[in-house]
Design a protein around this motif. Structure first.
Motif, PDB file in Angstrom:
ATOM      1  N   GLU A 450       0.853  -1.190   0.000  1.00  0.00           N
ATOM      2  CA  GLU A 450       0.000   0.000   0.000  1.00  0.00           C
ATOM      3  C   GLU A 450       0.885   1.235   0.000  1.00  0.00           C
ATOM      4  OE1 GLU A 450      -3.805   1.852   2.487  1.00  0.00           O
ATOM      5  OE2 GLU A 450      -2.397   0.477   3.469  1.00  0.00           O
ATOM      6  N   HIS A 451       0.508   2.249  -0.751  1.00  0.00           N
ATOM      7  CA  HIS A 451       1.331   3.450  -0.867  1.00  0.00           C
ATOM      8  C   HIS A 451       0.459   4.698  -0.816  1.00  0.00           C
ATOM      9  CE1 HIS A 451       3.645   0.233  -2.911  1.00  0.00           C
ATOM     10  NE2 HIS A 451       4.673   0.808  -2.324  1.00  0.00           N
ATOM     11  N   VAL A 452       1.007   5.746  -0.243  1.00  0.00           N
ATOM     12  CA  VAL A 452       0.349   7.045  -0.256  1.00  0.00           C
ATOM     13  C   VAL A 452       0.456   7.622  -1.665  1.00  0.00           C
ATOM     14  CG1 VAL A 452       0.321   9.365   0.733  1.00  0.00           C
ATOM     15  CG2 VAL A 452       0.920   7.406   2.168  1.00  0.00           C
ATOM     16  N   VAL A 453      -0.667   8.120  -2.182  1.00  0.00           N
ATOM     17  CA  VAL A 453      -0.675   8.626  -3.554  1.00  0.00           C
ATOM     18  C   VAL A 453      -1.010  10.112  -3.639  1.00  0.00           C
ATOM     19  CG1 VAL A 453      -1.200   6.393  -4.588  1.00  0.00           C
ATOM     20  CG2 VAL A 453      -3.068   7.876  -3.851  1.00  0.00           C
ATOM     21  N   SER A 454      -1.539  10.689  -2.559  1.00  0.00           N
ATOM     22  CA  SER A 454      -1.883  12.107  -2.620  1.00  0.00           C
ATOM     23  C   SER A 454      -1.904  12.679  -1.207  1.00  0.00           C
ATOM     24  CB  SER A 454      -3.248  12.311  -3.296  1.00  0.00           C
ATOM     25  OG  SER A 454      -3.494  13.680  -3.514  1.00  0.00           O
ATOM     26  N   ALA A 455      -1.606  13.976  -1.108  1.00  0.00           N
ATOM     27  CA  ALA A 455      -1.575  14.663   0.189  1.00  0.00           C
ATOM     28  C   ALA A 455      -2.140  16.055   0.008  1.00  0.00           C
ATOM     29  CB  ALA A 455      -0.153  14.728   0.727  1.00  0.00           C
ATOM     30  N   ALA A 456      -2.812  16.533   1.052  1.00  0.00           N
ATOM     31  CA  ALA A 456      -3.391  17.875   1.004  1.00  0.00           C
ATOM     32  C   ALA A 456      -3.294  18.507   2.378  1.00  0.00           C
ATOM     33  CB  ALA A 456      -4.847  17.831   0.543  1.00  0.00           C
ATOM     34  N   ARG A 457      -3.007  19.799   2.385  1.00  0.00           N
ATOM     35  CA  ARG A 457      -2.921  20.560   3.637  1.00  0.00           C
ATOM     36  C   ARG A 457      -4.282  21.158   3.959  1.00  0.00           C
ATOM     37  NH1 ARG A 457      -1.680  26.120   4.858  1.00  0.00           N
ATOM     38  NH2 ARG A 457      -1.598  26.495   2.620  1.00  0.00           N
ATOM     39  N   ILE A 458      -4.654  21.099   5.238  1.00  0.00           N
ATOM     40  CA  ILE A 458      -5.914  21.672   5.703  1.00  0.00           C
ATOM     41  C   ILE A 458      -5.583  22.815   6.645  1.00  0.00           C
ATOM     42  CG2 ILE A 458      -8.086  21.230   6.884  1.00  0.00           C
ATOM     43  CD1 ILE A 458      -7.673  18.263   6.266  1.00  0.00           C
ATOM     44  N   GLU A 459      -5.945  24.026   6.252  1.00  0.00           N
ATOM     45  CA  GLU A 459      -5.725  25.175   7.119  1.00  0.00           C
ATOM     46  C   GLU A 459      -6.783  25.169   8.215  1.00  0.00           C
ATOM     47  OE1 GLU A 459      -5.285  28.960   5.389  1.00  0.00           O
ATOM     48  OE2 GLU A 459      -4.149  28.236   3.671  1.00  0.00           O
ATOM     49  N   GLU A 460      -6.329  25.237   9.461  1.00  0.00           N
ATOM     50  CA  GLU A 460      -7.240  25.174  10.598  1.00  0.00           C
ATOM     51  C   GLU A 460      -7.504  26.565  11.153  1.00  0.00           C
ATOM     52  OE1 GLU A 460      -8.842  22.342  12.067  1.00  0.00           O
ATOM     53  OE2 GLU A 460      -8.289  21.756  10.043  1.00  0.00           O
ATOM     54  N   SER A 461      -8.762  26.846  11.425  1.00  0.00           N
ATOM     55  CA  SER A 461      -9.102  28.080  12.121  1.00  0.00           C
ATOM     56  C   SER A 461      -8.792  27.915  13.598  1.00  0.00           C
ATOM     57  CB  SER A 461     -10.596  28.393  11.926  1.00  0.00           C
ATOM     58  OG  SER A 461     -11.384  27.379  12.527  1.00  0.00           O
ATOM     59  N   GLU A 462      -8.909  28.994  14.360  1.00  0.00           N
ATOM     60  CA  GLU A 462      -8.597  28.919  15.781  1.00  0.00           C
ATOM     61  C   GLU A 462      -9.529  27.961  16.505  1.00  0.00           C
ATOM     62  OE1 GLU A 462      -8.574  32.778  17.440  1.00  0.00           O
ATOM     63  OE2 GLU A 462      -6.885  33.502  16.266  1.00  0.00           O
ATOM     64  N   GLU A 463     -10.799  27.905  16.062  1.00  0.00           N
ATOM     65  CA  GLU A 463     -11.739  27.012  16.718  1.00  0.00           C
ATOM     66  C   GLU A 463     -11.442  25.566  16.353  1.00  0.00           C
ATOM     67  OE1 GLU A 463     -15.583  28.277  15.639  1.00  0.00           O
ATOM     68  OE2 GLU A 463     -15.472  30.171  16.743  1.00  0.00           O
ATOM     69  N   ASP A 464     -11.174  25.317  15.066  1.00  0.00           N
ATOM     70  CA  ASP A 464     -10.948  23.949  14.619  1.00  0.00           C
ATOM     71  C   ASP A 464      -9.608  23.422  15.083  1.00  0.00           C
ATOM     72  OD1 ASP A 464     -13.357  24.037  13.383  1.00  0.00           O
ATOM     73  OD2 ASP A 464     -12.541  24.647  11.441  1.00  0.00           O
ATOM     74  N   ALA A 465      -8.685  24.312  15.432  1.00  0.00           N
ATOM     75  CA  ALA A 465      -7.345  23.851  15.782  1.00  0.00           C
ATOM     76  C   ALA A 465      -7.319  23.120  17.114  1.00  0.00           C
ATOM     77  CB  ALA A 465      -6.384  25.045  15.838  1.00  0.00           C
ATOM     78  N   GLU A 466      -8.353  23.333  17.945  1.00  0.00           N
ATOM     79  CA  GLU A 466      -8.391  22.673  19.241  1.00  0.00           C
ATOM     80  C   GLU A 466      -8.917  21.260  19.059  1.00  0.00           C
ATOM     81  OE1 GLU A 466     -10.724  25.090  21.735  1.00  0.00           O
ATOM     82  OE2 GLU A 466      -9.404  26.829  21.593  1.00  0.00           O
ATOM     83  N   VAL A 467      -8.047  20.337  18.679  1.00  0.00           N
ATOM     84  CA  VAL A 467      -8.414  18.951  18.410  1.00  0.00           C
ATOM     85  C   VAL A 467      -8.072  18.105  19.616  1.00  0.00           C
ATOM     86  CG1 VAL A 467      -8.044  16.963  16.919  1.00  0.00           C
ATOM     87  CG2 VAL A 467      -7.984  19.269  15.963  1.00  0.00           C
ATOM     88  N   ASN A 468      -9.063  17.478  20.196  1.00  0.00           N
ATOM     89  CA  ASN A 468      -8.853  16.591  21.332  1.00  0.00           C
ATOM     90  C   ASN A 468      -8.776  15.170  20.808  1.00  0.00           C
ATOM     91  OD1 ASN A 468      -8.897  15.066  23.653  1.00  0.00           O
ATOM     92  ND2 ASN A 468     -10.438  16.340  24.686  1.00  0.00           N
ATOM     93  N   LEU A 469      -7.574  14.673  20.649  1.00  0.00           N
ATOM     94  CA  LEU A 469      -7.398  13.353  20.051  1.00  0.00           C
ATOM     95  C   LEU A 469      -7.990  12.261  20.923  1.00  0.00           C
ATOM     96  CD1 LEU A 469      -3.789  13.689  18.668  1.00  0.00           C
ATOM     97  CD2 LEU A 469      -5.930  13.892  17.431  1.00  0.00           C
TER      98      LEU A 469
END
Length: 496
Positions: A450-469
């Motif tokens: 299996e191989h990675v074929v594509s990548a994309a950057r997601i710009e996070e807003s201040e609200e979305d940046a608070e990710v609780n894993l």
């Protein structure tokens, strides 16, 4: 009633001649000539009528049934004739419609006109971030970004698109539903469509063939895409930079692609010695003087990078100028905020150091085997057009070929997709900034073959940046034994 009562009723009743005459003739018991308007049955006639069998009585209605059958046959023949003759059918339809109009028509009480407020279909579309995926066989779809939860670095991902065995995802980008997108094809044509017009599907759906959305020719597929700013008034200030697999580059004014007809237009022609070349990247920039602006859309441009052996260009990104020289960059890198070990004081004024820190850009590199790294853009010196370039990442034997390299920050998130249609969305906060020549660390735990074929950057807003894993049920996988390249990332990786 009894037979006696029936006999008395028949004898005493005065029958209308028209009603009783058929019965008299049927029993053949006419004793006297039937005259007048009424008739009284005799005793012999009554007995004869009472002795009649049922089947003789039913024979009285044969003529009426025969007439009715004939009328039905004539009606059926007329209807079949109407169905067989289109002109006659239209004549009947018109006659019926005219009759309905004459019976029910009233003067129009409303007026059909354009909406006074100028509402269009796009105004009714909710603004939402979408993940757009394109496959090598030309399937495309958009999926809400919220569908893909964040996972820790090294996670196994989740199914992102249902594809055929021989089909793989080649393009992945995150944008808004109102964003216009340019689609560049393998034949050098460009098409334009807004994201909300693309088919929407779930994470496990395949999407729709792009040939149903764009007028693609036989054998023509989409090779790269370019999201544009939503504000069209900004387009006149921008330029479009093209890059091909053979290292050629070309710069055009965005005005050349402002008006794209529904059947597309020529963006680049691959002819002659460039027939086997292909378009690998398109980007927007607001300045640039190293590559002259082309007025024509036919040529493949000029040499941007000299390649050796079987090397090919795989990615194009735009960096903003900071205005530094080699000594300043070197002095800053020795005492960069992300550097773990520092000795002494930087040979820069506090103001200049803070300016360089504020303008610092980072380049994220992703490889096919799921490894990658983030390095400071100050480590990439600026070279003239036509140079061979410098080393970007080490240990290609373990990492696999480089598939993408683009600017990113630790506050962003990264979306990766594999050739088995798995996707992972991971924050870059756990990815440490390391040297340009490092081998990198594991980003995505891919399976065998299996191989990675594509990548994309997601710009996070201040609200979305608070990710609780922890609240997102993070899927992680243990890493195999560390390699020398991993040692360059200072400290253990807490997300793995």
């Amino acid at each position: 009633s009894s037979p006696t009562a029936a006999r008395e009723a028949l004898l005493t009743r005065e029958w209308p001649i028209a009603e009783i005459a058929p019965y008299i003739r049927l029993v053949e018991a006419v004793e006297t000539e039937v005259t007048g308007d009424v008739y009284r049955l005799s005793d012999v006639q009554v007995r004869a009528i009472l002795d009649l069998r049922l089947h003789r009585l039913t024979a009285l209605g044969r003529d009426e049934i025969g007439e009715e059958l004939k009328e039905l046959a004539d009606s059926i023949a007329e209807l079949l004739e109407i169905l067989a003759n289109r002109a006659k059918l239209y004549e009947v339809l018109r006659g019926e419609l005219v009759a309905v109009r004459d019976l029910y028509a009233t003067p129009r009480r409303t007026e059909i006109a354009a909406a006074a407020d100028g509402i269009e279909d796009e105004d009714l579309i909710e603004r939402e971030d979408m993940v757009v995926t394109v496959t090598v066989q030309g399937y495309i779809k958009r999926t809400s970004l919220d569908t893909f939860r964040a996972q820790a670095r090294g996670g196994k991902g989740r199914a992102g698109m249902a594809t055929k065995d021989e089909d793989v995802v080649t393009e992945l980008f995150v944008t808004s539903t109102h964003t216009p997108v340019l689609f560049f094809s393998t034949l050098g044509r460009v098409y334009r469509m807004k994201v909300w017009r693309l088919p929407e599907g779930g994470a496990n759906t395949r999407g729709r063939p792009m040939i149903n959305l764009l007028p693609l020719a036989a054998g023509e597929t989409i090779s790269t895409v370019l999201p544009l700013p939503e504000d069209e008034s900004e387009w006149g200030k921008l330029h479009v930079m093209f890059a091909t697999a053979k290292g050629n580059v070309r710069r055009n004014s965005m005005d050349s692609f402002t008006n794209v007809p529904s059947n597309g237009k020529i963006a680049m022609k691959f002819e002659g010695e460039d027939e086997d070349d292909r378009l690998i990247g398109v980007a927007l920039l607001d300045e640039g003087d190293d590559v002259r602006e082309f007025q024509s859309r036919n040529s493949t441009g000029v040499r941007g990078m000299r390649l050796l052996g079987d090397d090919q260009v795989i990615s194009l990104s735009i960096l903003h100028r900071v205005g530094t020289d080699a000594d300043e960059r070197e002095a800053y890198l020795r005492f960069a905020p992300w550097k773990a070990e520092k000795e002494g004081e930087p040979d820069l004024t506090p103001e200049r150091y803070e300016e360089l820190r504020a303008k610092e850009q980072f380049i994220l590199t992703v490889c096919a085997n799921g490894y990658g790294k983030m390095s400071s853009a100050y480590e990439y010196r600026r070279t003239g057009r036509g140079g061979q370039g410098i080393t970007n990442i080490d240990n290609i034997a373990r990492n696999g070929p480089v598939l993408a390299s683009f600017p990113a920050t630790q506050s962003d998130q990264l979306m990766l997709v594999t050739d088995q249609a798995k996707m992972i969305r991971l924050p870059l906060t756990s990815l440490r900034v390391i040297g340009r020549g490092s081998a990198g660390v594991r980003l995505f735990h891919v399976a065998a073959n299996e191989h990675v074929v594509s990548a994309a950057r997601i710009e996070e807003s201040e609200e979305d940046a608070e990710v609780n894993l922890a609240d997102n049920e993070v899927e992680t996988a243990p890493l195999p034994d560390a390699t020398p390249g991993d040692d360059l990332a200072a400290g253990p990786e807490g997300g793995e």
